[in-house]
Design an enzyme around this catalytic site. Sequence first.
Site, PDB file in Angstrom:
ATOM      1  N   GLY A 230       0.760  -1.239   0.000  1.00  0.00           N
ATOM      2  CA  GLY A 230       0.000   0.000   0.000  1.00  0.00           C
ATOM      3  C   GLY A 230       0.784   1.279   0.000  1.00  0.00           C
ATOM      4  O   GLY A 230       0.372   2.252   0.650  1.00  0.00           O
ATOM      5  N   GLU A 279      -2.266  -3.032   7.108  1.00  0.00           N
ATOM      6  CA  GLU A 279      -3.646  -2.661   6.759  1.00  0.00           C
ATOM      7  C   GLU A 279      -3.839  -2.584   5.254  1.00  0.00           C
ATOM      8  O   GLU A 279      -4.931  -2.859   4.739  1.00  0.00           O
ATOM      9  CB  GLU A 279      -4.011  -1.329   7.419  1.00  0.00           C
ATOM     10  CG  GLU A 279      -3.630  -0.073   6.683  1.00  0.00           C
ATOM     11  CD  GLU A 279      -2.134   0.138   6.531  1.00  0.00           C
ATOM     12  OE1 GLU A 279      -1.714   0.737   5.531  1.00  0.00           O
ATOM     13  OE2 GLU A 279      -1.381  -0.290   7.427  1.00  0.00           O
ATOM     14  N   ASP A 280      -2.780  -2.226   4.511  1.00  0.00           N
ATOM     15  CA  ASP A 280      -2.898  -2.109   3.066  1.00  0.00           C
ATOM     16  C   ASP A 280      -3.236  -3.453   2.423  1.00  0.00           C
ATOM     17  O   ASP A 280      -4.122  -3.560   1.574  1.00  0.00           O
ATOM     18  CB  ASP A 280      -1.613  -1.530   2.470  1.00  0.00           C
ATOM     19  CG  ASP A 280      -0.356  -2.181   3.030  1.00  0.00           C
ATOM     20  OD1 ASP A 280      -0.460  -3.188   3.758  1.00  0.00           O
ATOM     21  OD2 ASP A 280       0.745  -1.682   2.750  1.00  0.00           O
ATOM     22  N   ASN A 281      -2.536  -4.494   2.851  1.00  0.00           N
ATOM     23  CA  ASN A 281      -2.798  -5.816   2.306  1.00  0.00           C
ATOM     24  C   ASN A 281      -4.180  -6.320   2.708  1.00  0.00           C
ATOM     25  O   ASN A 281      -4.895  -6.941   1.910  1.00  0.00           O
ATOM     26  CB  ASN A 281      -1.726  -6.805   2.776  1.00  0.00           C
ATOM     27  CG  ASN A 281      -1.786  -8.121   2.030  1.00  0.00           C
ATOM     28  OD1 ASN A 281      -1.975  -8.153   0.819  1.00  0.00           O
ATOM     29  ND2 ASN A 281      -1.637  -9.215   2.743  1.00  0.00           N
ATOM     30  N   GLY A 284      -6.829  -4.691   0.602  1.00  0.00           N
ATOM     31  CA  GLY A 284      -6.868  -5.358  -0.699  1.00  0.00           C
ATOM     32  C   GLY A 284      -7.576  -6.699  -0.643  1.00  0.00           C
ATOM     33  O   GLY A 284      -8.388  -7.031  -1.520  1.00  0.00           O
TER      34      GLY A 284
END
Length: 456
Positions: A230, A279-281, A284
Amino acid sequence: MAVDNNLPAEEASTTSTIIAGVSITWYLFLWSISLLGWRVARTRYSSKPRSPLTSASPSDVPGVSILRPLKGLDCNMFENLESTCLQQYPKFEILFCVAEETDQALTVVEELLQKYPEIDAKVIVGEETVGPNPKVNNLMRAYKGAKYDILWVLDSNVLVDPGTLARAVDALQTPPRPGKRPIGLVHHVPFAHVRERSFGSRVEGAFLNTNHAKMYIALNVLAFDSCVTGKSSMYRRSDIERVNADLKAKPLPPLDEPARAVGSRKGYGMAAFGKFMAEDNMIGMAIWHELGLRHDLSCDIAENAIGRMTFMDYVWRRVRWIRVRKKMVLAATVLEPFTESVIAGLLAAWAVRYFVGLPMWLFLLTHFSIWFIMDLDVQTALAGQPIPRSEQWQFFLAWWTRELCALPIWAVAIVGSTVIWRGRTYKVLANGEAMKVDGETRKGRRDNYEPLSQGP
């Protein structure tokens, strides 16, 4: 009764044959993935077409809210943040997010706003603590107060090309082909721009710009599952409001259902991701699994400005994210050493010697030479130019260091669960959730989470 003394030798021969066959099969599969990533890097990133949205009327394009979470002074920070002000797109706002009024990043932002007074930009000071992830806490107020539905979240150490926003919106709005799912998230390949020529920085660059980049590209082209880093991610807030990070498919809302207010549905939205380290993964994966929407990589890179790093800085950075991945995708993390050039090459060299008698040293010399040339070409394709001749030797040394240290770093990471992130110690729990272990509550005892802020 006669005893067959040759049986143990025959069994050993059969086992060796099976292992050698599996090793060759795996090696060929790994090369096919690597070649796919290399080919796409060479074709997709060789040119950047101009989006028609760059010259469209503001009334004809969807607005975009650019969220930039900030904490402290990052390498190349003014130029990084300035790149969002220079986007060739007719309708966007920029929200600079800081947790505290004393944050040093504010001096950079103030200088930027003075230079570009015509840009729709503002600073949001203060955080809502929804979990141990400081980035999510920092983003919460901007997430709720964003003017537009499309959100583009960019880390503070990322610089982007002026046409990146328009091309990302193009990708997000691409009509799905027959049998394909719509796009729910657009992201960009992280590319290290080594600003400080320390050895650790060079090793980090040799990792991100070669093996990581080609595998990241290939996995997203194959699209077996979500694979998102991210540094730069674009998605719709209306989609995030429909997910809660349980990764279970959600039914589509009825067409006549009124839109919910942002944050009105408890346990859903951005706050649901505050408990995760990556958190980005997880965002997604939620968009992929809960909403059935796929991802897309545009032809731009997220240029990650790398400051001065020691070699141990690099090591512990890799350890941290391996430990996070271990809790999120255990099977892939356990398999990871076999995707690296050293282990895969040694197994294949032994297998080829077993089958045809070729000396292992000759196979390994060929293997590493081709692997390095391909990695170097991936770096060149993403950078848009070859490495300067004066820096080629340093790149070669950094590349070899990265390859040889991959297994020892993995071995250290796989046996632990604690990480140090932004000066704090966390324990990584199941599914990548994080528990802060060095913080104390007001009552003087350790706690998993800080209380949710009551501010707007």
